[in-house]
Each structure stands twice: as structure tokens, then as C-alpha cells.
Design an enzyme around this catalytic site. Structure first.
Site, PDB file in Angstrom:
ATOM      1  N   HIS A 121       0.846  -1.194   0.000  1.00  0.00           N
ATOM      2  CA  HIS A 121       0.000   0.000   0.000  1.00  0.00           C
ATOM      3  C   HIS A 121       0.884   1.247   0.000  1.00  0.00           C
ATOM      4  O   HIS A 121       1.424   1.639   1.024  1.00  0.00           O
ATOM      5  CB  HIS A 121      -0.902  -0.013   1.232  1.00  0.00           C
ATOM      6  CG  HIS A 121      -2.087   0.907   1.133  1.00  0.00           C
ATOM      7  ND1 HIS A 121      -2.127   1.988   0.291  1.00  0.00           N
ATOM      8  CD2 HIS A 121      -3.288   0.908   1.772  1.00  0.00           C
ATOM      9  CE1 HIS A 121      -3.288   2.613   0.415  1.00  0.00           C
ATOM     10  NE2 HIS A 121      -4.010   1.970   1.313  1.00  0.00           N
ATOM     11  N   HIS A 151      -2.727   6.972  -0.750  1.00  0.00           N
ATOM     12  CA  HIS A 151      -3.727   7.537   0.162  1.00  0.00           C
ATOM     13  C   HIS A 151      -3.199   8.087   1.485  1.00  0.00           C
ATOM     14  O   HIS A 151      -3.851   7.990   2.514  1.00  0.00           O
ATOM     15  CB  HIS A 151      -4.810   6.485   0.434  1.00  0.00           C
ATOM     16  CG  HIS A 151      -5.624   6.179  -0.781  1.00  0.00           C
ATOM     17  ND1 HIS A 151      -6.418   5.062  -0.895  1.00  0.00           N
ATOM     18  CD2 HIS A 151      -5.738   6.839  -1.975  1.00  0.00           C
ATOM     19  CE1 HIS A 151      -6.991   5.038  -2.086  1.00  0.00           C
ATOM     20  NE2 HIS A 151      -6.597   6.112  -2.749  1.00  0.00           N
ATOM     21  N   TYR A 172      -0.722   7.249   3.448  1.00  0.00           N
ATOM     22  CA  TYR A 172      -0.059   6.406   4.426  1.00  0.00           C
ATOM     23  C   TYR A 172       1.452   6.568   4.285  1.00  0.00           C
ATOM     24  O   TYR A 172       1.931   7.384   3.518  1.00  0.00           O
ATOM     25  CB  TYR A 172      -0.523   4.959   4.272  1.00  0.00           C
ATOM     26  CG  TYR A 172      -2.008   4.799   4.520  1.00  0.00           C
ATOM     27  CD1 TYR A 172      -2.590   5.284   5.687  1.00  0.00           C
ATOM     28  CD2 TYR A 172      -2.839   4.205   3.576  1.00  0.00           C
ATOM     29  CE1 TYR A 172      -3.952   5.158   5.917  1.00  0.00           C
ATOM     30  CE2 TYR A 172      -4.207   4.079   3.795  1.00  0.00           C
ATOM     31  CZ  TYR A 172      -4.757   4.563   4.970  1.00  0.00           C
ATOM     32  OH  TYR A 172      -6.105   4.445   5.186  1.00  0.00           O
TER      33      TYR A 172
END
Length: 366
Positions: free
Chosen positions: A177, A180, A182
Site C-alpha cells: 500500500h 492515500h 499512508y
């Protein structure tokens, strides 16, 4: 939307590495907050098995790669390095494969992630969340801890071990990931990364952290089992970039070195958390630059998903809200059947059924 004869569509089979997909409709990684104490629950077995289709591709929700990374959200699967969680995930996936009448999905991945910490009162032992910067964001109660050069390799180790555990749990691969707002995104974006060392400043330096995470994971489990999710155009959690197209293109080109299986990018129109907007920017330059499978996500429906595939702007399309509300989404697309409407108010509740496993299948509604 009827496709012309010979034109590819969402229902056209696709070969992704060694995996033969029967369609191009992908379940996007969706945080659903139905875990208890960061441990996946039996209810998740039903949720994922409902969305299994023969020859389909599912991406499971994000799991933290360390104790401190799991503290940003209530109810999400935490600490992917935990032996207990590894066993639970293995059981969950096996039940999904065993579901009567569906047959297994061809490719199932778990998303591994180091989270930006939202709720500081959840951080263990009073520790501060880590970031590329010590900037205090508008919603934060205190400033995060800026990772030191000495601490950064420890994060790579967290991702590496989490990836290994995911494979041992039976997943076909992992999605890193990097989107977004993070941690990886915080290193990529120049509006939040204010470092002056080798992980900040120039585009190459800001991308170094993400690429070294990829390198660590690839060396551990092999590039044919690795994907990454990126959102160069998004500005979540005050993590925006002044030149997102250049950033996205640089990452797409750089990822080719590692021969990863896929790159999953969020459309520029999804700059806010919940809704898409008008946008002239495009993922096409990144799609052309990346040599593996390219997945697009962000506000797609059936018609524009078919169009994106037909025009060769992407290989696969990831669906979030529509797949959440329509567990048999590929079948509905095939039949051009009506779709269930999603209820946003139940996206992140802790109810084990409502808004989670209670959406109706097509045969129930006709």
C-alpha cells in the site's frame, strides 16, 4: 454497453503472469473495520467467499506490518507479522476457496501496509506515530516522529517479514500500500516530505523509500507475487504533490526494474476520499511506461470500465463500493443486470452483518 465484435471488455479473460483470469473485474482492497482486537473474525470468511468468482482476482484489506502500524484504525487486521494472525488468514482463505458452487478465485492477495496514525490514543506504550516528517497535520493531536536514517531499514524488514507470512498463510501474493496518505505516500509527496537527507528533496530521493520497500519484498517472495498501489494525484491526509504526473511516471518506470506483477493506480479524478470529480489528468502515461499488468481504480462503473479496457488504458479495473454492495458484481456486469445501491453509513460500522454480508445476490433480487 455492447462491445464491438473482437473488442476486449471487462469480461474478456486475461493472463496475469502465470495466472489465467476469467475476467478483469478486481475486488479493490477495502478497509471494512470488522476485526476484533485487530484479529480477523469468522465473519470475514463469508464476506470474501461471497465475492469469490471462478478465475477472479481479489485483493484483501490492508493489514499492518508492525505493532505501531496497526494503531491507526479500529477494527482492521493488524500486525501481519503475527503468527496468530497468519494462522487466521490461512483459515479464512481456505474457507473462501472451499465455498461450494463458486470455485476458487485464481489470484488472491493481501494488502500490507504501514499506516499513518490517526488516533494517537491507540498508539502502544505512548509511542508517537512515524512519518517522513514531524509536521503536525490539522487533525492530529501531536506531531508524528520523523523516521531517522537508522530506523528506516527496520520498516523494510517489517514489510519483508509480513510478505513472507502472507505467502505462508496461503495468499498468492501481496499488494504494497503506497497510496492515500499512508507512510509510503508520505515519503513520495513533496507537500509533506520535508527531509533534507537521501530520502527527501529530489524526486529520486523521495521515491527511494517506496522503491526500497518494493526491493525488500521482491527479494523475500519474488516479483511475480508482488503488486503495489499508488495514488500520485490524490491529496489524502495533506499528502499531495506539486507535480503528480511526473511522480507517477517516475514510479511506473522505476518499478520495471523489479519485475513486479502489477501496478495498481488510483485515477486522478479521485482526489478526495469519497467522490470523483472532473479531471483532465490521465493515468495513460503511467500505463504505457509500466511493463507489467496495470490496474486502474477510482469511481468506475460498468460502461466506463469496459471503455477503459477496450481503449487499452488499463488491463484490469478494481471496484470498491460497487463490489462491496454487489458480491456477484462480475455476473451482474456480464448480464448488464441492475446493481444494489450501497449504503455509505454502514461502510465502517462494527456490525458483523449489516452493510457487510447482507447485500443480496442477483438470484435473490429477480
Amino acid at each position: 454497453m455492447a462491445n464491438k465484435e473482437g473488442e476486449i471488455s471487462l469480461l474478456t479473460p486475461y493472463k496475469m503472469g502465470k495466472f489465467e483470469l476469467s475476467h478483469r473485474v478486481v475486488l479493490a482492497p477495502l478497509t471494512r473495520q470488522r476485526c476484533l482486537g485487530y484479529v480477523p473474525q469468522p465473519r470475514m470468511i463469508l464476506y470474501y467467499s461471497q465475492r469469490t468468482s471462478k478465475g477472479g482476482f481479489l485483493i484483501a484489506e490492508a493489514a499492518g506490518v508492525s505493532d505501531i502500524s496497526q494503531t491507526g484504525w479500529y477494527g482492521f487486521p493488524g500486525n501481519a507479522v503475527s503468527q496468530t494472525l497468519k494462522v487466521v488468514w490461512a483459515q479464512l482463505r481456505q474457507h473462501s476457496l472451499d465455498r461450494v458452487g463458486l470455485g476458487p478465485s485464481v489470484w488472491e492477495a493481501i494488502t500490507i501496509n504501514t499506516f499513518l496514525i490517526y488516533a494517537f490514543e491507540l498508539v502502544p506504550n505512548g509511542k508517537s506515530p512515524v512519518s517522513s516528517s514531524n509536521k503536525k497535520l490539522a487533525y492530529q493531536q501531536r506531531s508524528p516522529k520523523k523516521l531517522t536514517i537508522q530506523e528506516i531499514p527496520l520498516v523494510f524488514d517489517d514489510f519483508r517479514v509480513a510478505a513472507r507470512n502472507a505467502i505462508e498463510a496461503g495468499f498468492d501474493g501481496v499488494e504494497i500500500h503506497g497510496a492515500h496518505g499512508y507512510l509510503i505516500d508520505q515519503f513520495l509527496k513533496d507537500e509533506i516530505n520535508d527531509r533534507t537527507d537521501e530520502y527527501g528533496g529530489s524526486l529520486e530521493n523521495r521515491c527511494r523509500f517506496a522503491l526500497e520497500v518494493v526491493d525488500a519484498v521482491v527479494k523475500e517472495i519474488g516479483g511475480d507475487k508482488v503488486g503495489i498501489r499508488l495514488s500520485p494525484f490524490a491529496n489524502y491526509s495533506e499528502s499531495g504533490d506539486s507535480n503528480p504526473e511526473t511522480l507517477g511516471l517516475y514510479m511506473a518506470e522505476s518499478l520495471n526494474e523489479f519485475k513486479i506483477l502489477y501496478c495498481h493506480m488510483v485515477e486522478p479524478r479521485m482526489k478526495s476520499v469519497f467522490e470523483k470529480g472532473d479531471c483532465l489528468d490521465s493515468l495513460v502515461p503511467m500505463r504505457k511506461a509500466f511493463k507489467g499488468t496495470f490496474i486502474s481504480a477510482g469511481g468506475y462503473g460498468r460502461e466506463d470500465g469496459n471503455k477503459a479496457v477496450a481503449e487499452n488504458r488499463t488491463d484490469l479495473v478494481a471496484y470498491g463500493r460497487l463490489f462491496l454492495a454487489n458480491p456477484d458484481l462480475p455476473k451482474r456486469f456480464e448480464l448488464n443486470a441492475p446493481l444494489n445501491k450501497y449504503d455509505r453509513s454502514t461502510f465502517y460500522t462494527r456490525d458483523p452483518v449489516v452493510g457487510y454480508t447482507d447485500y443480496l445476490f442477483l438470484e435473490t433480487t429477480i
